[in-house]
Design a protein around this motif. Structure first.
Motif, PDB file in Angstrom:
ATOM      1  N   TRP A   1       5.907   3.457   2.813  1.00 32.81           N
ATOM      2  CA  TRP A   1       5.945   3.306   4.274  1.00 32.81           C
ATOM      3  C   TRP A   1       5.271   2.042   4.765  1.00 32.81           C
ATOM      4  CZ3 TRP A   1       9.204   6.230   6.820  1.00 32.81           C
ATOM      5  CH2 TRP A   1       9.575   7.454   6.246  1.00 32.81           C
ATOM      6  N   VAL A   2       4.319   1.535   4.007  1.00 33.61           N
ATOM      7  CA  VAL A   2       3.532   0.406   4.520  1.00 33.61           C
ATOM      8  C   VAL A   2       3.754  -0.880   3.716  1.00 33.61           C
ATOM      9  CG1 VAL A   2       1.191  -0.426   4.957  1.00 33.61           C
ATOM     10  CG2 VAL A   2       1.787   1.946   5.488  1.00 33.61           C
TER      11      VAL A   2
ATOM     12  N   ARG B   1      10.235  -7.913   3.849  1.00 33.61           N
ATOM     13  CA  ARG B   1      10.355  -8.962   4.851  1.00 33.61           C
ATOM     14  C   ARG B   1       9.961 -10.308   4.274  1.00 33.61           C
ATOM     15  NH1 ARG B   1       9.762  -6.235  10.504  1.00 33.61           N
ATOM     16  NH2 ARG B   1      10.665  -4.362   9.613  1.00 33.61           N
TER      17      ARG B   1
ATOM     18  N   PRO C   1      -1.060   7.000  -2.642  1.00 26.99           N
ATOM     19  CA  PRO C   1      -0.590   5.686  -3.091  1.00 26.99           C
ATOM     20  C   PRO C   1       0.926   5.533  -2.950  1.00 26.99           C
ATOM     21  CG  PRO C   1      -2.173   6.566  -4.646  1.00 26.99           C
ATOM     22  CD  PRO C   1      -1.920   7.650  -3.644  1.00 26.99           C
TER      23      PRO C   1
ATOM     24  N   ARG D   1       3.033   7.146  -0.832  1.00 20.37           N
ATOM     25  CA  ARG D   1       3.414   7.035   0.583  1.00 20.37           C
ATOM     26  C   ARG D   1       3.031   5.682   1.133  1.00 20.37           C
ATOM     27  NH1 ARG D   1       1.558  12.766   1.547  1.00 20.37           N
ATOM     28  NH2 ARG D   1       3.500  13.919   1.659  1.00 20.37           N
TER      29      ARG D   1
ATOM     30  N   GLN E   1      -3.833  -3.727   4.536  1.00 25.01           N
ATOM     31  CA  GLN E   1      -2.746  -2.804   4.877  1.00 25.01           C
ATOM     32  C   GLN E   1      -2.817  -1.546   4.025  1.00 25.01           C
ATOM     33  OE1 GLN E   1      -0.163  -3.165   7.283  1.00 25.01           O
ATOM     34  NE2 GLN E   1      -1.673  -4.617   8.028  1.00 25.01           N
TER      35      GLN E   1
ATOM     36  N   ARG F   1       6.175 -11.601  14.737  1.00 24.72           N
ATOM     37  CA  ARG F   1       4.951 -11.203  14.025  1.00 24.72           C
ATOM     38  C   ARG F   1       3.694 -11.464  14.828  1.00 24.72           C
ATOM     39  NH1 ARG F   1       4.799  -9.638   8.607  1.00 24.72           N
ATOM     40  NH2 ARG F   1       2.592 -10.010   8.520  1.00 24.72           N
TER      41      ARG F   1
ATOM     42  N   ALA G   1      -3.831   2.299   5.268  1.00 23.89           N
ATOM     43  CA  ALA G   1      -2.964   3.447   4.999  1.00 23.89           C
ATOM     44  C   ALA G   1      -3.711   4.507   4.186  1.00 23.89           C
ATOM     45  CB  ALA G   1      -1.711   3.000   4.256  1.00 23.89           C
TER      46      ALA G   1
ATOM     47  N   PRO H   1       8.030  -2.069   2.998  1.00 26.42           N
ATOM     48  CA  PRO H   1       8.741  -2.654   4.142  1.00 26.42           C
ATOM     49  C   PRO H   1       8.247  -4.064   4.478  1.00 26.42           C
ATOM     50  CG  PRO H   1       8.039  -0.413   4.647  1.00 26.42           C
ATOM     51  CD  PRO H   1       7.420  -0.773   3.329  1.00 26.42           C
ATOM     52  N   GLN H   2       6.941  -4.280   4.346  1.00 22.40           N
ATOM     53  CA  GLN H   2       6.410  -5.619   4.643  1.00 22.40           C
ATOM     54  C   GLN H   2       6.725  -6.591   3.519  1.00 22.40           C
ATOM     55  OE1 GLN H   2       2.457  -5.839   6.544  1.00 22.40           O
ATOM     56  NE2 GLN H   2       2.394  -3.632   6.286  1.00 22.40           N
TER      57      GLN H   2
ATOM     58  N   LYS I   1      -4.301  -6.834   1.490  1.00 24.71           N
ATOM     59  CA  LYS I   1      -4.937  -5.647   0.937  1.00 24.71           C
ATOM     60  C   LYS I   1      -5.372  -4.696   2.043  1.00 24.71           C
ATOM     61  CE  LYS I   1      -8.529  -4.889  -2.429  1.00 24.71           C
ATOM     62  NZ  LYS I   1      -9.845  -5.206  -1.869  1.00 24.71           N
TER      63      LYS I   1
END
Lengths: 252, 261
Positions: free
Chosen positions: B175-176, B183, B169, B171, B158, B261, B162, B179-180, B156
């Motif tokens: 962007w944040v 992974r 919300p 963006r 992250q 990481r 941002a 992508p994570q 949370k």
């Protein structure tokens, strides 16, 4: 643009009036009144569960209050018509857990919001980012990923990231609590330098030494209210209230 | 008897039993017949090059198409499922439950019948194209759940970082968080890819032409024409040729990412 209209020193930067916050049935903030003036460094201390982090997180609406008012440079941010994303660019925030973006390099951590929110071009954003990295003494780490940095370095990057947005004020939520003791100093040094540059700061901390040396004012909170506030040296030496005395006798 | 001696004895007996079973099966098997039924070089040579240039190519192509389509639709469904707007959540939940709960074969058949015949929709690729729509629907339902779990696994803090930088919300998500989240879901998504690769064999129900046959259909036709199992063995080996390097590659990627990481 507001970049050339910096706030007048001494004008209220953060004005909190009768702030209340409940999580379900539990009221964690029970009517907080607090004004932070431009250029002032206010340290908030208190036992865990006293509501100090919630108070700080209310200032940029990460925790929307249940009652009261918060004025940022005169604008009531609880007004539903206010563009909170715009307001947030003026309020830098530093977290206990750093919260750097692990999938981006340090440089990209510093440029992404500049580009996506402020609309700066890549070149300009990178120039600002490198300036800020130099300011926190981490120029050589621009290409690294956050996972390769020490906790202290990560927190300095987090401070630089917030500064890249040219905020008028900075919020620090226990910025050194997650750090190994030997790394606390480097972060506090950066914060001290920031304070001397005239930045408005609200700092939730357990570092009483920092509060005494850098803080203009100390707020002691307990059980959702401000119990005592005033000159840090004065309060730390002669706490008037019983609860403050009890707390300080434990941490000092 | 000492404990180590006993353990050694126990292990020895097991090896002996295993060897006896293998020996028995090897002796009892009619090897000539097996070789004749499943490993005929002349038949194998007849399958080439089409089994690779048409069948394997189609299998991979169909997998990539349905994976890509499923991914896009899956992200949309995952976001709808996490939406603050209740009807969006209901819709996404119903969608996922439907296409996960109904056999893929049925969905593919339904699309192959419904789109061109019942609704008169012209899908590029004809019958196989319509079948692929069904496969995409099924894939997206599974992927939606995987992607949702990935999004929710991003800390949370992250999002808070941002948002406190002024990112909206949308963006923040783009962007944040995403992508994570991606992974995190690489291993289960590889699994989805492998499952899809195999599920392309269900496309036979949509009906295929000479040029839209995938591996299983091609091998089955080969089996019928030759009354011989060799094409099946070839198809199996070609599937493994794709899936095994793929799972190895992902295991390697995972290790590499764990380090960074």
């Amino acid at each position: 643009m507001r970049d050339n209209a910096r706030p007048v020193p001494g004008a209220p930067a953060i004005d909190i009036r009768g702030l209340r916050k409940s999580f379900g049935d539990v009221e964690v903030l029970k009517g907080i009144d607090l004004t932070v003036r431009a250029g002032e460094v206010v340290c908030v201390v208190g036992p865990s569960g006293s509501g100090k982090s919630t108070l700080l997180r209310s200032v940029n609406m990460l925790e929307p209050p249940t009652g009261g008012d918060i004025l940022i440079e005169g604008v009531d941010i609880l007004d539903p018509d206010v563009d909170i994303d715009r307001i947030r660019t003026r309020i830098g925030m530093v977290f206990q857990q750093f919260n750097l973006f692990p999938h981006m390099t340090v440089l990209r951590n510093l440029t992404v919001a500049q580009e996506r929110v402020l609309g700066r071009r890549r070149g300009e954003a990178e120039r600002v980012a490198r300036d800020m990295l130099a300011r926190v003494g981490l120029s050589e780490k621009a290409a690294e990923h956050p996972g390769h940095l020490s906790g202290g370095q990560q927190q300095r990057v987090a401070i630089a990231r917030a500064l890249c947005m040219n905020p008028d004020m900075m919020l620090f939520d226990e910025p050194t609590s997650a750090l190994d003791p030997e790394l606390v100093g480097e972060v506090l040094e950066v914060m001290q330098a920031l304070a001397s540059s005239g930045m408005t700061m609200m700092v939730v901390t357990h570092e009483m030494g920092f509060a005494r040396e850098v803080g203009d004012r100390l707020i002691f909170m307990d059980d959702g209210v401000i119990v005592e506030e005033g000159d840090p040296t004065e309060i730390l030496a002669n706490p008037r209230h019983g609860r403050t005395q009890a707390f300080l006798s434990k941490v000092l | 008897m000492r404990r180590t001696t006993r353990q050694r004895l126990y292990r020895g007996v097991n090896y002996a039993i295993f060897a006896a079973v293998v020996l028995f099966v090897a002796l009892a098997t009619d090897w000539e017949r097996i070789l004749n039924q499943f490993f005929r070089w002349d038949i194998a040579r007849e399958q080439l090059p089409e089994i690779v240039t048409i069948a394997l190519k189609n299998t991979i192509l169909f997998t990539i198409i349905s994976f890509a389509g499923g991914l896009v639709l899956g992200v949309v469904m995952a976001l709808l499922k996490l939406s603050s707007v209740a009807p969006y959540r209901w819709f996404a939940t119903a969608y996922v439950e439907l296409f996960r709960g109904v056999p893929a074969l049925l969905t593919i058949f339904a699309m192959a019948y419904m789109l061109p015949i019942a609704l008169g929709v012209r899908v590029p690729g004809g019958q196989v194209g319509a079948g692929l729509v069904g496969l995409i629907l099924v894939a997206s339902a599974y992927m939606a759940e995987v992607i949702r779990s990935g999004i929710q696994a991003v800390p949370k803090g992250q999002t808070e970082a941002a948002r406190s930088l002024g990112m909206s919300p949308a963006r923040t998500m783009f962007w944040v968080v995403l992508p994570q989240g991606f992974r995190i879901v690489i291993p289960p998504m590889t699994n989805e890819f492998v499952l899809l690769l195999k599920d392309t064999s269900l496309l036979f129900i949509a009906g295929s032409t000479v040029f839209t046959k995938e591996l299983t259909t091609f091998a089955r036709d080969g089996l019928t024409t030759n009354a011989n199992g060799t094409p099946l063995v070839m198809a199996a080996m070609l599937y493994l040729l794709v899936t095994i390097p793929l799972t190895r590659l992902v295991a390697w990627l995972e290790r590499k990412m764990a380090k960074s990481r």
